[in-house]
Write a protein that holds these residues in place. Structure first.
Motif, PDB file in Angstrom:
ATOM      1  N   LEU A  26      42.625  42.367 -32.570  1.00  0.00           N
ATOM      2  CA  LEU A  26      42.832  42.504 -34.018  1.00  0.00           C
ATOM      3  C   LEU A  26      42.192  41.348 -34.789  1.00  0.00           C
ATOM      4  O   LEU A  26      41.533  41.571 -35.812  1.00  0.00           O
ATOM      5  CB  LEU A  26      44.333  42.576 -34.327  1.00  0.00           C
ATOM      6  N   LEU A  27      42.380  40.123 -34.293  1.00  0.00           N
ATOM      7  CA  LEU A  27      41.804  38.966 -34.995  1.00  0.00           C
ATOM      8  C   LEU A  27      40.284  39.083 -35.060  1.00  0.00           C
ATOM      9  O   LEU A  27      39.671  38.812 -36.094  1.00  0.00           O
ATOM     10  CB  LEU A  27      42.192  37.658 -34.286  1.00  0.00           C
ATOM     11  N   GLN A  28      39.665  39.522 -33.963  1.00  0.00           N
ATOM     12  CA  GLN A  28      38.201  39.639 -33.948  1.00  0.00           C
ATOM     13  C   GLN A  28      37.748  40.741 -34.894  1.00  0.00           C
ATOM     14  O   GLN A  28      36.799  40.561 -35.660  1.00  0.00           O
ATOM     15  CB  GLN A  28      37.726  39.901 -32.510  1.00  0.00           C
ATOM     16  N   LYS A  29      38.435  41.867 -34.864  1.00  0.00           N
ATOM     17  CA  LYS A  29      38.074  42.980 -35.759  1.00  0.00           C
ATOM     18  C   LYS A  29      38.276  42.591 -37.223  1.00  0.00           C
ATOM     19  O   LYS A  29      37.573  43.062 -38.110  1.00  0.00           O
ATOM     20  CB  LYS A  29      38.915  44.228 -35.441  1.00  0.00           C
ATOM     21  N   GLY A  30      39.225  41.713 -37.475  1.00  0.00           N
ATOM     22  CA  GLY A  30      39.466  41.266 -38.843  1.00  0.00           C
ATOM     23  C   GLY A  30      38.478  40.204 -39.306  1.00  0.00           C
ATOM     24  O   GLY A  30      38.442  39.871 -40.488  1.00  0.00           O
ATOM     25  N   GLY A  31      37.724  39.635 -38.384  1.00  0.00           N
ATOM     26  CA  GLY A  31      36.767  38.585 -38.734  1.00  0.00           C
ATOM     27  C   GLY A  31      37.365  37.191 -38.660  1.00  0.00           C
ATOM     28  O   GLY A  31      36.708  36.199 -38.968  1.00  0.00           O
ATOM     29  N   ALA A  32      38.620  37.099 -38.229  1.00  0.00           N
ATOM     30  CA  ALA A  32      39.319  35.813 -38.248  1.00  0.00           C
ATOM     31  C   ALA A  32      38.913  34.884 -37.108  1.00  0.00           C
ATOM     32  O   ALA A  32      39.352  33.738 -37.056  1.00  0.00           O
ATOM     33  CB  ALA A  32      40.836  36.026 -38.218  1.00  0.00           C
ATOM     34  N   THR A  33      38.071  35.376 -36.195  1.00  0.00           N
ATOM     35  CA  THR A  33      37.579  34.482 -35.142  1.00  0.00           C
ATOM     36  C   THR A  33      36.275  33.819 -35.581  1.00  0.00           C
ATOM     37  O   THR A  33      35.673  33.063 -34.833  1.00  0.00           O
ATOM     38  CB  THR A  33      37.322  35.253 -33.824  1.00  0.00           C
ATOM     39  N   ASN A  34      35.847  34.117 -36.805  1.00  0.00           N
ATOM     40  CA  ASN A  34      34.557  33.656 -37.307  1.00  0.00           C
ATOM     41  C   ASN A  34      34.735  32.455 -38.247  1.00  0.00           C
ATOM     42  O   ASN A  34      35.458  32.535 -39.242  1.00  0.00           O
ATOM     43  CB  ASN A  34      33.900  34.841 -38.048  1.00  0.00           C
ATOM     44  N   TYR A  35      34.057  31.364 -37.929  1.00  0.00           N
ATOM     45  CA  TYR A  35      34.097  30.140 -38.747  1.00  0.00           C
ATOM     46  C   TYR A  35      33.797  30.431 -40.214  1.00  0.00           C
ATOM     47  O   TYR A  35      34.471  29.912 -41.113  1.00  0.00           O
ATOM     48  CB  TYR A  35      33.063  29.161 -38.181  1.00  0.00           C
ATOM     49  N   ASN A  36      32.780  31.258 -40.485  1.00  0.00           N
ATOM     50  CA  ASN A  36      32.385  31.521 -41.876  1.00  0.00           C
ATOM     51  C   ASN A  36      33.500  32.181 -42.671  1.00  0.00           C
ATOM     52  O   ASN A  36      33.670  31.914 -43.861  1.00  0.00           O
ATOM     53  CB  ASN A  36      31.140  32.415 -41.921  1.00  0.00           C
ATOM     54  N   VAL A  37      34.244  33.060 -42.015  1.00  0.00           N
ATOM     55  CA  VAL A  37      35.349  33.755 -42.698  1.00  0.00           C
ATOM     56  C   VAL A  37      36.478  32.768 -43.001  1.00  0.00           C
ATOM     57  O   VAL A  37      37.036  32.765 -44.101  1.00  0.00           O
ATOM     58  CB  VAL A  37      35.850  34.937 -41.837  1.00  0.00           C
ATOM     59  N   ILE A  38      36.790  31.889 -42.034  1.00  0.00           N
ATOM     60  CA  ILE A  38      37.879  30.926 -42.226  1.00  0.00           C
ATOM     61  C   ILE A  38      37.498  29.884 -43.279  1.00  0.00           C
ATOM     62  O   ILE A  38      38.274  29.591 -44.195  1.00  0.00           O
ATOM     63  CB  ILE A  38      38.263  30.267 -40.883  1.00  0.00           C
ATOM     64  N   LEU A  39      36.278  29.335 -43.167  1.00  0.00           N
ATOM     65  CA  LEU A  39      35.850  28.369 -44.188  1.00  0.00           C
ATOM     66  C   LEU A  39      35.714  29.030 -45.551  1.00  0.00           C
ATOM     67  O   LEU A  39      35.996  28.421 -46.583  1.00  0.00           O
ATOM     68  CB  LEU A  39      34.545  27.685 -43.759  1.00  0.00           C
ATOM     69  N   GLY A  40      35.288  30.304 -45.551  1.00  0.00           N
ATOM     70  CA  GLY A  40      35.214  31.043 -46.818  1.00  0.00           C
ATOM     71  C   GLY A  40      36.574  31.104 -47.493  1.00  0.00           C
ATOM     72  O   GLY A  40      36.697  30.978 -48.708  1.00  0.00           O
ATOM     73  N   GLN A  41      37.622  31.259 -46.682  1.00  0.00           N
ATOM     74  CA  GLN A  41      38.973  31.255 -47.242  1.00  0.00           C
ATOM     75  C   GLN A  41      39.331  29.884 -47.820  1.00  0.00           C
ATOM     76  O   GLN A  41      39.819  29.776 -48.934  1.00  0.00           O
ATOM     77  CB  GLN A  41      39.999  31.645 -46.172  1.00  0.00           C
ATOM     78  N   LEU A  42      39.036  28.835 -47.057  1.00  0.00           N
ATOM     79  CA  LEU A  42      39.404  27.488 -47.520  1.00  0.00           C
ATOM     80  C   LEU A  42      38.559  27.061 -48.721  1.00  0.00           C
ATOM     81  O   LEU A  42      38.996  26.266 -49.547  1.00  0.00           O
ATOM     82  CB  LEU A  42      39.290  26.481 -46.370  1.00  0.00           C
ATOM     83  N   LEU A  43      37.346  27.620 -48.834  1.00  0.00           N
ATOM     84  CA  LEU A  43      36.505  27.335 -50.008  1.00  0.00           C
ATOM     85  C   LEU A  43      36.791  28.326 -51.145  1.00  0.00           C
ATOM     86  O   LEU A  43      36.146  28.275 -52.198  1.00  0.00           O
ATOM     87  CB  LEU A  43      35.020  27.384 -49.624  1.00  0.00           C
ATOM     88  N   LEU A  44      37.715  29.241 -50.900  1.00  0.00           N
ATOM     89  CA  LEU A  44      38.167  30.227 -51.894  1.00  0.00           C
ATOM     90  C   LEU A  44      37.062  31.191 -52.328  1.00  0.00           C
ATOM     91  O   LEU A  44      37.011  31.634 -53.479  1.00  0.00           O
ATOM     92  CB  LEU A  44      38.794  29.517 -53.112  1.00  0.00           C
ATOM     93  N   THR A  45      36.154  31.507 -51.386  1.00  0.00           N
ATOM     94  CA  THR A  45      35.108  32.490 -51.688  1.00  0.00           C
ATOM     95  C   THR A  45      35.320  33.803 -50.933  1.00  0.00           C
ATOM     96  O   THR A  45      34.698  34.805 -51.238  1.00  0.00           O
ATOM     97  CB  THR A  45      33.717  31.936 -51.318  1.00  0.00           C
TER      98      THR A  45
END
Lengths: 174, 191
Positions: B32-51
């Motif tokens: 589920l995490l992989q399908k959600g994109g949550a294993t991807n650095y860009n997705v996590i940093l995108g969240q912390l950068l609020l993009t």
């Protein structure tokens, strides 16, 4: 139905509902909440024990968490395989040293990325023990039980994370 | 008769193998995490950068689904809560430290396992070893910390309903409405 497994991405809402249902099952079957970070501390202790002898297990913290392989340790191992399976099915698996956002700000040299990941790992590992939980244990499992400790932790995770991400990418790189 | 046997088998498995269940749950969680994109650095940093709000959407939906189910099953007497005791010194300071590490690493302890499965080598070579070292440092300092800062501002294994001394559902329903509204707002804002 089957082609869903080979899709690269699922809607975050589908994934979220799935994780929520998984939390029901772990409460029902294991009588435990899903969490990840303690397993890393167990492995760390087991490695130290291997290198420095059995006395390591007598440290008060390792007496508290126990240096064994339990269900949660298997959960973390399972995550590796589950993610691998998902990535292979969709063709999203790739060996990669430097992720995109980092690359466009700091270039493609793996050394810097790995060093910062190492330092970040040390701090997040230390912080997870200090806060007694991580994004899964507090951010999902604890928050869904409306635990005060978990809501404070989850908010602090994101306050610290958002501030630091802006320092790295807007101040230092910008 | 057949049905009874299946149940007997199932409950037998439920008892004897938490390790197997852990592995199965982990495989599903990682998938589920992989399908959600949550294993991807860009997705996590995108969240912390609020993009990119993918991570928040996953977490809020999981909390919403989980909360309603767990509190319903608690009302039926099927499950008990497992609430972690805490304090401001523990969760506030530890949480901020965690967040700083989160932004530097770009993965958290759960998603880093998924990132390793995804083939991301910064997670395997840098992050994993770092988490082990950081956990080890904490274990070394624990005897000093546990009687000091970790106990500053203790509140025990408190939940929000018990804190404001009310029925569970008086908190569950408004929190559910709040999460739903936030998700609807995120979508309508195009985030």
């Amino acid at each position: 139905m089957l082609e869903a497994f080979s899709q690269v991405r699922w809607s975050p809402y589908v994934v979220g509902v799935g994780i929520g249902v998984l939390s029901w099952l772990s409460f029902l079957i294991l009588k435990k909440q899903l969490g990840c970070s303690t397993s890393f501390a167990k492995t760390s202790g087991m490695i130290e024990k291997l290198l420095r002898g059995p006395d390591v297990a007598l440290k008060p913290y390792y007496q508290k968490i126990k240096l064994d392989i339990d269900w949660q340790w298997m959960l973390v191992l399972g995550i590796v395989f589950g993610s691998l399976a998902s990535a292979l099915l969709s063709g999203d698996f790739r060996f990669q040293w430097v992720p995109g956002i980092w690359l466009s700000a700091f270039g493609h040299t793996p050394v810097w990325r790995v060093l910062v990941a190492l330092v970040g790992g040390i701090i997040i590992g230390f912080g997870a023990r200090w806060a007694d939980g991580c994004t899964s244990g507090h951010g999902i499992s604890g928050a869904l039980q409306l635990a005060v400790s978990s809501w404070i932790s989850a908010i602090a995770f994101f306050v610290g994370g958002i501030l630091m991400a802006h320092i790295i990418f807007r101040l230092i790189a910008g | 008769m057949v049905k009874k046997n299946i149940y007997k088998n199932l409950s037998g498995h439920l008892k004897w193998s938490p390790l197997a269940w852990g592995l199965i749950f982990g495989v599903i969680f990682g998938f589920l995490l992989q399908k959600g994109g949550a294993t991807n650095y860009n997705v996590i940093l995108g969240q912390l950068l609020l993009t990119d709000f993918t991570v928040l959407k996953i977490m809020l939906t999981a909390v919403l689904t989980g909360m309603i189910g767990i509190y319903a099953m608690k009302s039926l007497g099927w499950v008990e809560l497992h609430v972690k005791a805490g304090s401001w010194g523990m969760n506030g300071i530890g949480g901020l430290l965690f967040g700083i590490g989160f932004a530097l690493l770009g993965y958290c302890p759960g998603t880093i396992a998924g990132a390793i499965g995804n083939g991301y080598l910064d997670a395997l070579v840098g992050g994993l070893i770092g988490i082990w070292i950081g956990s080890g440092i904490f274990a070394a300092l624990y005897p000093k910390l546990r009687t000091g800062i970790l106990r500053k501002g203790e509140f025990g294994d408190m939940t929000l309903p018990r804190l404001i001394k009310t029925n569970d559902w008086v908190v569950v329903v408004p929190v559910a409405v709040l999460i739903l509204s936030l998700l609807v707002w995120l979508e309508s804002a195009g985030l």
